[in-house]
Design a protein around this motif. Structure first.
Motif, PDB file in Angstrom:
ATOM      1  N   ARG A   1     -45.751 104.485   1.247  1.00 44.88           N
ATOM      2  CA  ARG A   1     -45.504 104.498  -0.195  1.00 44.88           C
ATOM      3  C   ARG A   1     -44.836 103.189  -0.588  1.00 44.88           C
ATOM      4  NH1 ARG A   1     -44.640 110.007  -1.595  1.00 44.88           N
ATOM      5  NH2 ARG A   1     -44.350 109.326  -3.774  1.00 44.88           N
TER       6      ARG A   1
ATOM      7  N   LEU B   1     -36.938 106.538  -4.029  1.00 42.37           N
ATOM      8  CA  LEU B   1     -38.312 106.377  -4.493  1.00 42.37           C
ATOM      9  C   LEU B   1     -38.689 107.482  -5.474  1.00 42.37           C
ATOM     10  CD1 LEU B   1     -41.111 105.010  -4.283  1.00 42.37           C
ATOM     11  CD2 LEU B   1     -41.608 106.534  -2.362  1.00 42.37           C
ATOM     12  N   THR B   2     -38.236 108.699  -5.201  1.00 41.84           N
ATOM     13  CA  THR B   2     -38.536 109.821  -6.100  1.00 41.84           C
ATOM     14  C   THR B   2     -37.904 109.612  -7.468  1.00 41.84           C
ATOM     15  OG1 THR B   2     -38.665 111.339  -4.219  1.00 41.84           O
ATOM     16  CG2 THR B   2     -38.325 112.309  -6.406  1.00 41.84           C
TER      17      THR B   2
ATOM     18  N   TYR C   1     -36.517 107.742   0.513  1.00 38.26           N
ATOM     19  CA  TYR C   1     -37.475 108.584  -0.214  1.00 38.26           C
ATOM     20  C   TYR C   1     -36.836 109.226  -1.449  1.00 38.26           C
ATOM     21  CZ  TYR C   1     -41.487 108.341   2.909  1.00 38.26           C
ATOM     22  OH  TYR C   1     -42.592 107.914   3.609  1.00 38.26           O
TER      23      TYR C   1
ATOM     24  N   TRP D   1     -42.719 114.563   1.472  1.00 34.94           N
ATOM     25  CA  TRP D   1     -43.346 113.336   0.972  1.00 34.94           C
ATOM     26  C   TRP D   1     -44.576 112.916   1.760  1.00 34.94           C
ATOM     27  CZ3 TRP D   1     -37.843 113.522   1.111  1.00 34.94           C
ATOM     28  CH2 TRP D   1     -37.227 113.497  -0.140  1.00 34.94           C
TER      29      TRP D   1
ATOM     30  N   GLY E   1     -37.364  99.523   2.188  1.00 32.68           N
ATOM     31  CA  GLY E   1     -38.599 100.043   1.621  1.00 32.68           C
ATOM     32  C   GLY E   1     -39.190  99.111   0.580  1.00 32.68           C
TER      33      GLY E   1
ATOM     34  N   LEU F   1     -42.633 101.836   2.364  1.00 29.36           N
ATOM     35  CA  LEU F   1     -41.865 102.975   2.860  1.00 29.36           C
ATOM     36  C   LEU F   1     -42.784 103.972   3.550  1.00 29.36           C
ATOM     37  CD1 LEU F   1     -39.116 104.343   2.982  1.00 29.36           C
ATOM     38  CD2 LEU F   1     -39.555 105.324   0.734  1.00 29.36           C
ATOM     39  N   ASN F   2     -42.509 104.222   4.824  1.00 31.34           N
ATOM     40  CA  ASN F   2     -43.200 105.280   5.557  1.00 31.34           C
ATOM     41  C   ASN F   2     -42.261 105.808   6.628  1.00 31.34           C
ATOM     42  OD1 ASN F   2     -43.393 103.477   7.810  1.00 31.34           O
ATOM     43  ND2 ASN F   2     -45.246 102.597   6.912  1.00 31.34           N
TER      44      ASN F   2
ATOM     45  N   VAL G   1     -38.764 115.175   5.685  1.00 30.00           N
ATOM     46  CA  VAL G   1     -39.377 114.076   4.939  1.00 30.00           C
ATOM     47  C   VAL G   1     -40.897 114.184   4.997  1.00 30.00           C
ATOM     48  CG1 VAL G   1     -39.753 111.583   4.954  1.00 30.00           C
ATOM     49  CG2 VAL G   1     -37.433 112.491   5.139  1.00 30.00           C
TER      50      VAL G   1
ATOM     51  N   THR H   1     -33.583 102.093   1.241  1.00 35.21           N
ATOM     52  CA  THR H   1     -34.207 101.746  -0.028  1.00 35.21           C
ATOM     53  C   THR H   1     -34.538 100.260  -0.095  1.00 35.21           C
ATOM     54  OG1 THR H   1     -33.053 103.528  -1.184  1.00 35.21           O
ATOM     55  CG2 THR H   1     -33.880 101.715  -2.527  1.00 35.21           C
TER      56      THR H   1
END
Length: 294
Positions: free
Chosen positions: A118, A51-52, A48, A113, A208, A213-214, A109, A205
């Protein structure tokens, strides 16, 4: 035969990512004897974070590098705030601390998020598959394999040739002897947690990018456990080989056995394999076998 080869090659590609996460498991156990049950959540958190950075407009390689830096810092903070106080305490107590950390990171998380799936948008890797005769492979698998392979080589080289890597091996072999030579056990443990965060974050990552991604990515830590047990909890080469073997086993089970069952064999097969291995090789294929003389 084409189906068999397809499953084998895909299993090797995914297994390389499992090997990267298994490296984090092995590193912490090798240095401190602690089975870190929060590895899945470290994987989730790192994914995550990447991803951010990617959503903020960072190119993916830069986002991955930033994730490594954040993982390094988070690993140091986690060891300093939660684990250092447990030095000298019973191993079971430290393992329970890692269980608490797993719930904490998972809740963190979800709070930051959310729990919806995602995806990396725009897609990081090309969607056009690569064909080798009748074998078709997605480019996301190939690039993820290459990224995992590069990082595995870097980590192994770090353990074998760097001063801190050699210090970590010395501490794992004989903590008292390492302390007598001036090695700081506290710094070694902190570095082990930092590298575990980094390896887990990159593994999450890459997964994902493959599956989206979850919160379920956090279960990867438990799924990788059979790979660690197979190779030996304190063996770095064993973690790498175990991850690849489990990736292949999982793919073959999904390809051949799920046709005969309602489903779920792909997730169960690694654990069945782990139980069988432990019956005959309790220390794994390359683990240290402890012999006590009385």
């Amino acid at each position: 035969m084409e189906t068999f080869l397809q499953l084998i090659i895909s299993g090797i590609l995914v297994g390389s990512i499992y090997a990267l996460v298994a490296l984090g498991w092995t590193l912490i156990y090798k240095c401190s004897g602690v089975l870190n049950l929060a590895m899945g959540e470290l994987t989730l958190l790192g994914a995550y974070v990447c991803l951010t950075f990617y959503t903020w407009g960072f190119p993916f390689p830069v986002a991955l590098l930033a994730t490594l830096i954040v993982g390094f810092v988070l690993g140091l903070l986690t060891e300093r705030l939660f684990l250092r106080r447990m030095i000298g305490q019973p191993i079971l107590a430290v393992i329970m601390i890692t269980v608490g950390l797993s719930f904490f990171f998972r809740a963190l998380v979800g709070f930051i998020w959310g729990t919806d799936t995602r995806v990396f948008a725009p897609q990081v890797f090309p969607t056009e598959p690569v064909r080798f005769g009748k074998i078709v492979l997605g480019q996301v698998y190939i690039w993820s394999f290459l990224a995992a392979l590069v990082l595995l080589v870097i980590f192994v080289a770090f353990f074998q040739y760097s001063r801190w890597g050699l210090s970590m091996q010395a501490t794992a072999d004989d903590e008292m002897a390492a302390l007598s030579l001036g090695v700081s056990a506290k710094r070694v443990y902190a570095l082990a947690w930092a590298i575990a965060f980094m390896a887990a974050g990159v593994g999450g990552t890459l997964l994902g990018n493959i599956n989206g991604l979850n919160i379920s990515v956090g279960y990867l830590g438990i799924l990788v456990l059979p790979a660690v047990v197979l190779g030996g909890l304190n063996s770095v080469p064993g973690a790498i080989v175990g991850g690849i073997v489990i990736g292949i086993l999982q793919n073959l089970s999904g390809g051949y056995l799920e046709q005969l069952t309602p489903g779920g064999v792909k997730e169960i097969a690694p654990f069945v394999f782990m139980v069988i291995i432990m019956l005959f090789r309790p220390y794994g294929l390359w683990g240290w076998e402890k012999i006590e003389r009385v």
